[in-house]
Design an enzyme around this catalytic site. Structure first.
Site, PDB file in Angstrom:
ATOM      1  N   TYR A   1      14.745  -1.105   5.343  1.00 15.33           N
ATOM      2  CA  TYR A   1      13.317  -1.389   5.235  1.00 15.33           C
ATOM      3  C   TYR A   1      12.766  -1.186   6.630  1.00 15.33           C
ATOM      4  O   TYR A   1      13.298  -1.745   7.592  1.00 15.33           O
ATOM      5  CB  TYR A   1      13.077  -2.844   4.811  1.00 15.33           C
TER       6      TYR A   1
ATOM      7  N   ASP B   1       9.330   2.998  -1.176  1.00 12.35           N
ATOM      8  CA  ASP B   1       8.496   2.593  -2.318  1.00 12.35           C
ATOM      9  C   ASP B   1       8.090   1.123  -2.267  1.00 12.35           C
ATOM     10  O   ASP B   1       7.731   0.545  -3.277  1.00 12.35           O
ATOM     11  CB  ASP B   1       9.225   2.884  -3.639  1.00 12.35           C
TER      12      ASP B   1
ATOM     13  N   HIS C   1      12.821   1.774  -7.773  1.00 13.00           N
ATOM     14  CA  HIS C   1      13.305   0.471  -7.312  1.00 13.00           C
ATOM     15  C   HIS C   1      13.748  -0.372  -8.524  1.00 13.00           C
ATOM     16  O   HIS C   1      13.580  -1.587  -8.554  1.00 13.00           O
ATOM     17  CB  HIS C   1      12.185  -0.246  -6.541  1.00 13.00           C
TER      18      HIS C   1
END
Ligand code: HEM
Ligand code: HEM
Ligand SMILES: Cc1cc2nc3c(=O)[nH]c(=O)nc-3n(C[C@H](O)[C@H](O)[C@H](O)COP(=O)(O)O)c2cc1C
Length: 498
Positions: free
Chosen positions: A243, A271, A357
């Site tokens: 991330y 995303d 995801h």
């Protein structure tokens, strides 16, 4: 710094905490803490080490800007002895009965030898896991249309098998991003694996080692990154999911640490500039009294659902920046259109994961297998785009069968990621469960390859699949087994009698 002084910084105006003898100023971080500010404020001005350790490996501290660490405790002897917090059982009668029934089911769980497909693992996890943990794993965004469609779409792809081919020796091995893999599967990154099993990501790493598949290590694991790498075998290929923090120095530090430990590829999650509204999870947190989100029940603080932990300003330009800080392969995780797949090639990414995801981000987006079919067709029509490039495509979401994996391979995927299916196997049976799940998939893949009339993966192409039903049939069923183990979202509950 002295204990007496630290104790005065115990509010949202100035919030200091001691973790492992070091003093942290978390005033600016309060609003960004994914676990909410309440828990941090509760420990403001004191030694929060024990509480911190319950939820985070020590390397979570790497997410903080270095200037947050403002000093060390000079008089640790003056720290008050923290007493064990008294655990108050405030559960209702209904909850106590449910918990007893759950413990009884755990005691009578089926033997691993009785499990014949991946839905069986899900059925066991669903009824034996801690309900909050299961809600966290199984949750998708809002109405969970995409969550189910991810799986259902595989069932709308039909095979065109060829016969009278010598299929005595079938080989399902492959390479992904240059690393060998026993089968075209990998374990996708899932935050907080430990919720389902005490060994969490370590069990996944060990099972990946014994079964010869690749694991993508999560950025937000509940074990520290080094612990996970140590659990893997020395030559076991690992990938790392990232991330992207708004603070680029922090990103550099995390990426370099991964590279130093021999990680082969960096999967940048693209995303999640805003965390999806996962209502099952929210509801269970409210019930457990752990949520301090606003009255609308948002995952986040009113309008402020972004955080320094995830940079909302990330753009295509940053792909070149990643290239400049690492020599690992760079893969973009979360591509959902043909346009973005083309942009990924043009920005010199080494690959993409077509993924939503696991239905946890934007609701009512298409299933990855459907997007893959489009991307594959487009690249076939425009061969110049990939000419001379080493570009690999992966998909994840809803995979439960070996045939699902092969359908993706037919449509140009190099490999397929599994999230929940392996988490469920781990939750019920630990490392052995994950090993069994992979063994089941490998068996299904061999059977399917023989019946398709191929002996190696590179013989598969779009001629082996019929896509006529793929687009027309959205909203179809994913089969009785899948529908049976699906846990629908419940509506709001009335107050319980105590
Ligand atoms: C000091 C820097 C900290 C950072 C960077 C940090 C980061 C995070 C992150 C990323 C999460 C999301 C959950 C996940 O890991 O996937 C989280 C959740 C959480 N954090 Fe922290 N945290 C910090 C400090 C603390 C402290 C001091 C405490 C306790 C005193 C704490 C308690 C929690 C709790 C209770 C959750 C929610 C977990 C759950 O509900 O299962 N954190 N934190
Ligand atoms: C401020 C913006 C926030 C951001 C950017 C954020 C981001 C995240 C991320 C990236 C995760 C990892 C889970 C995954 O990818 O599946 C996570 C987990 C979590 N967040 Fe948030 N979060 C935010 C606010 C909050 C707030 C205010 C709460 C308080 C209720 C909260 C509670 C949790 C908890 C308990 C988890 C652990 C697992 C889960 O339930 O998904 N978050 N968050
Ligand atoms: C419990 C859970 C946590 C996840 N955490 C992350 C994460 O931290 N980072 C990330 O990039 N993807 C995360 N994902 C998404 C997975 O990597 C993967 O894209 C998805 O699970 C695939 O769908 P499937 O669960 O249907 O196989 C998570 C998924 C689940 C179910």
């Amino acid at each position: 710094m002295f204990v007496e002084e630290i104790a005065t910084h115990n509010s949202a105006e100035s919030c200091w905490l001691i973790i492992d003898g070091k003093v942290y100023d978390l005033t600016d971080f309060l609003d960004e803490h994914p676990g909410g500010k309440k828990i941090i404020l509760k420990h403001a001005g004191t030694d929060a080490t024990a509480e911190f350790d319950k939820f985070h490996p020590r390397d979570t501290l790497n997410f903080l800007a270095p200037e947050c660490c403002i000093g060390e405790v000079e008089d640790p002897e003056n720290l008050p002895q923290t007493e064990e917090e008294e655990v108050v059982d405030d559960s209702t009668e209904e909850e106590r009965v449910a918990e007893e029934a759950r413990l009884d089911r755990i005691a009578h769980k089926p033997d691993l030898s009785k499990i014949i497909n991946l839905y069986d693992f899900e059925a066991v996890a669903r009824t034996t896991m801690d309900p909050n943990g299961f809600a966290y794993y199984s949750s998708g965004t809002e109405d969970e249309i995409t969550l189910r469609e991810n799986h259902n779409a595989f069932k709308r792809v039909y095979f065109n098998p060829r016969v009278l081919v010598d299929v005595t020796d079938v080989d399902q091995t492959t390479t992904m991003l240059g690393s060998p893999a026993a089968t075209p599967l990998y374990i996708s990154a899932t935050a907080m694996g430990k919720i389902g099993h005490e060994d969490g990501e370590l069990a996944l790493a060990r099972a990946a080692g014994t079964t010869g598949i690749i694991q993508m290590v999560p950025n937000l694991g509940l074990f520290g990154f080094d612990e996970i790498v140590d659990a893997a075998q020395p030559d076991q290929p690992l990938w790392f999911q990232l991330y992207v923090n708004r603070n680029k120095e922090i990103v550099k530090r995390i990426v370099r640490a991964a590279e130093t430990r021999g990680v082969k590829a960096l999967f940048v999650t693209v995303d999640a500039p805003h965390v999806g509204k996962r209502e099952k999870d929210m509801r269970s947190k409210f019930l457990a009294g752990r949520s301090d989100s606003d009255d609308n029940g948002n995952h986040g603080d009113g309008d402020k659902k972004t955080s320094a932990l995830i940079d909302t300003a990330l753009t295509w330009k940053d792909v070149a920046w990643f290239r400049s800080i690492t020599s690992m392969k760079i893969v973009l995780k979360g591509i959902q259109t043909v346009q973005d797949a083309v942009l990924a090639v043009q920005h010199h990414a080494d690959g993409i994961v077509i993924s939503n995801h696991g239905g946890r981000q934007l609701e009512t987006v298409r299933a990855p297998i459907e997007v893959l079919a489009d991307v594959n067709a487009y690249f076939k029509q425009h061969p110049e785009i990939l000419a001379g490039k080493q570009f690999e495509m992966f998909i994840d979401g809803g995979v439960r069968r070996g045939s699902d994996v092969l359908k993706a391979i037919c449509l140009g995927a190099r490999g397929v990621g599994l999230g929940r299916a392996l988490l469920y196997a781990m939750a019920g049976y630990g490392q052995e469960g994950v090993e069994k799940a992979v063994a089941i998939l490998k068996d299904e893949i061999v059977m399917c390859m023989r019946l398709l009339g191929v002996t190696s993966l590179n013989q598969l192409d779009e001629s082996y699949v019929d896509l006529a039903a793929l687009k027309g049939g959205r909203g179809s069923s994913g089969g009785a087994l899948f529908d049976n183990v699906y846990e629908p979202m419940g509506v709001v509950k009335f107050k319980a009698r105590l």
